[in-house]
Design a protein around this motif. Structure first.
Motif, PDB file in Angstrom:
ATOM      1  N   UNK A 279       0.593  -1.032  -0.041  1.00 44.93           N
ATOM      2  CA  UNK A 279      -0.134   0.190   0.040  1.00 44.93           C
ATOM      3  C   UNK A 279       0.724   1.364  -0.208  1.00 44.93           C
ATOM      4  N   UNK A 280       0.458   2.541  -0.539  1.00 46.98           N
ATOM      5  CA  UNK A 280       1.159   3.529  -0.709  1.00 46.98           C
ATOM      6  C   UNK A 280       0.403   4.070   0.288  1.00 46.98           C
ATOM      7  N   UNK A 281       1.370   5.090   1.164  1.00 46.82           N
ATOM      8  CA  UNK A 281       0.685   6.326   1.734  1.00 46.82           C
ATOM      9  C   UNK A 281       1.027   7.734   1.569  1.00 46.82           C
ATOM     10  N   UNK A 282      -0.061   8.248   1.067  1.00 42.73           N
ATOM     11  CA  UNK A 282       0.368   9.741   0.845  1.00 42.73           C
ATOM     12  C   UNK A 282      -0.166  10.104   2.211  1.00 42.73           C
TER      13      UNK A 282
ATOM     14  N   UNK B 136     -11.658  -0.121  -0.806  1.00 46.21           N
ATOM     15  CA  UNK B 136     -10.659  -0.934  -2.207  1.00 46.21           C
ATOM     16  C   UNK B 136      -9.194   0.367  -2.288  1.00 46.21           C
ATOM     17  N   UNK B 137      -8.421  -0.157  -1.133  1.00 47.28           N
ATOM     18  CA  UNK B 137      -6.932   0.738  -0.911  1.00 47.28           C
ATOM     19  C   UNK B 137      -6.219   0.410  -1.631  1.00 47.28           C
ATOM     20  N   UNK B 138      -5.768   1.520  -2.582  1.00 49.34           N
ATOM     21  CA  UNK B 138      -4.404   1.440  -2.785  1.00 49.34           C
ATOM     22  C   UNK B 138      -3.133   1.864  -2.067  1.00 49.34           C
ATOM     23  N   UNK B 139      -4.065   3.517  -1.470  1.00 48.69           N
ATOM     24  CA  UNK B 139      -3.672   4.206  -1.418  1.00 48.69           C
ATOM     25  C   UNK B 139      -4.119   4.442  -0.312  1.00 48.69           C
TER      26      UNK B 139
ATOM     27  N   UNK C 217       5.139  -1.789   2.719  1.00 47.27           N
ATOM     28  CA  UNK C 217       4.416  -0.054   2.295  1.00 47.27           C
ATOM     29  C   UNK C 217       5.074   1.023   0.677  1.00 47.27           C
ATOM     30  N   UNK C 218       4.704   1.199  -0.148  1.00 49.24           N
ATOM     31  CA  UNK C 218       5.442   1.510  -1.180  1.00 49.24           C
ATOM     32  C   UNK C 218       4.779   2.311  -2.909  1.00 49.24           C
TER      33      UNK C 218
END
Length: 254
Positions: A6-9, A219-222, A250-251
Motif C-alpha cells: 500500500x502507498x501512504x500519501x 478498495x484502497x491502493x493508497x 509500504x511502497x
C-alpha cells in the motif's frame, strides 16, 4: 480487494508565506507519495519548490493537489466554477508544480483533488469531467487518486487515465463508502489507536467500520494520512510501523 502493498500519501506544502501548517520534512520520511498544494488552497512558489526538492531527495512521489481557488477557506468551501474555468485552473496548478518537480530532478506523478473539490467530484460528473480535461490539457496521462466509485474515476477511465483508489485513515465513513462531511460530529477519527487499527484493516482486509457501526468495503491502493492534525508525524510513523509489522509492504503506487 486487498493489496500486498500500500502507498501512504499525505497533503504537504500547505502553508503560505511565513505561515506553515504541515511538518513537511518529517512527514516525507514516512510517506511514499506527497500531495503538494499548488497555490489555490494553500502553498506558494517557494513552498512548492522546497517540498519538491525534499520529496525528490527522499524518492517520494510528487502529486499535484489541485483545488478550487479558495485560499481564505483552505479549499473547503463549496464553489460553483464553470467547467471550462475549472479545467484551465486544474492544468494551471499541475503545470506550476511540474516546473519545481522537474527542477528537483523529479516530476509530477499523479493528481489528487483537495477538499471541497475532492468531495464534489465524487458525485458531480460535470466537475469531474472538467478536472480530467485539465489533466489532459497538460499532455500527460497522469494517474488520478480518488475515492473508489467516484465520478472522477469514471471520467478518468473514460479518458484513458489510470485511476488509484484511496482510503482515509482518520476520516469516518458512511455505509455507502463516502466520507462523513467534516461539519458533522464524528467526521474525523481522533483516537490514535483507532486510526492505526483502521489503517491495518483497510490495507489487509479492505474493510472499515462506518460511523454507524456497520462494516464497509474499501478498495484502497493508497492510504491518506492527514498532515494538518495534531501529532500528525508521530501518528504517521505508528501507522507505517504497524502496517509493516502486519506484513503489508509500504511502497508508492507509481
Amino acid at each position: 480487494m486487498t493489496w500486498a502493498s500500500i502507498d501512504l500519501n499525505a497533503d504537504l506544502g500547505e502553508g503560505f508565506g511565513r505561515w506553515r501548517l504541515t511538518d513537511d520534512e518529517q512527514l516525507l520520511s514516512v510517506v511514499t507519495s506527497a500531495n503538494v498544494a499548488c497555490g489555490f488552497h494553500a502553498g506558494d512558489a517557494s513552498t512548492m519548490r522546497q517540498v519538491c526538492a525534499m520529496a525528490a531527495e527522499r524518492k517520494v512521489r510528487i502529486g499535484a493537489q489541485v483545488s478550487y481557488r479558495d485560499l481564505a477557506g483552505f479549499g473547503r468551501r463549496s464553489m460553483d466554477v464553470p467547467a471550462a474555468e475549472l479545467a484551465a485552473e486544474t492544468a494551471y496548478q499541475i503545470g506550476a508544480l511540474e516546473v519545481f518537480a522537474r527542477a528537483a530532478g523529479s516530476r509530477v506523478s499523479y493528481v489528487k483533488p483537495h477538499g471541497a473539490l475532492y468531495n464534489r467530484v465524487v458525485h458531480d460528473e460535470e466537475q469531474a469531467e472538467a478536472v480530467v480535461e485539465g489533466i489532459m490539457l497538460t499532455g500527460e496521462r497522469l494517474p488520478v487518486l480518488g475515492l473508489p466509485g467516484s465520478r472522477l474515476h469514471t471520467m478518468a477511465e473514460k479518458a484513458g487515465l489510470p485511476v488509484v483508489t484511496e482510503a482515509f485513515a482518520d476520516r469516518a465513513y458512511r455505509v455507502d463508502g463516502t466520507l462523513v462531511p467534516r461539519g458533522q460530529e464524528g467526521a474525523v477519527v481522533t483516537d490514535p489507536g483507532e486510526v492505526v487499527e483502521r489503517s491495518v484493516s483497510m490495507a489487509r482486509f479492505g474493510v472499515v467500520t462506518s460511523l454507524c457501526g456497520r462494516p464497509v468495503g474499501v478498495r484502497a491502493r493508497s492510504l491518506c494520512l492527514h498532515g494538518d492534525t495534531p501529532g500528525a508525524v508521530g501518528l504517521a510513523r505508528r501507522v507505517r510501523s504497524q502496517l509493516e509489522t502486519s506484513g503489508v509492504r509500504v511502497e508508492a503506487f507509481v
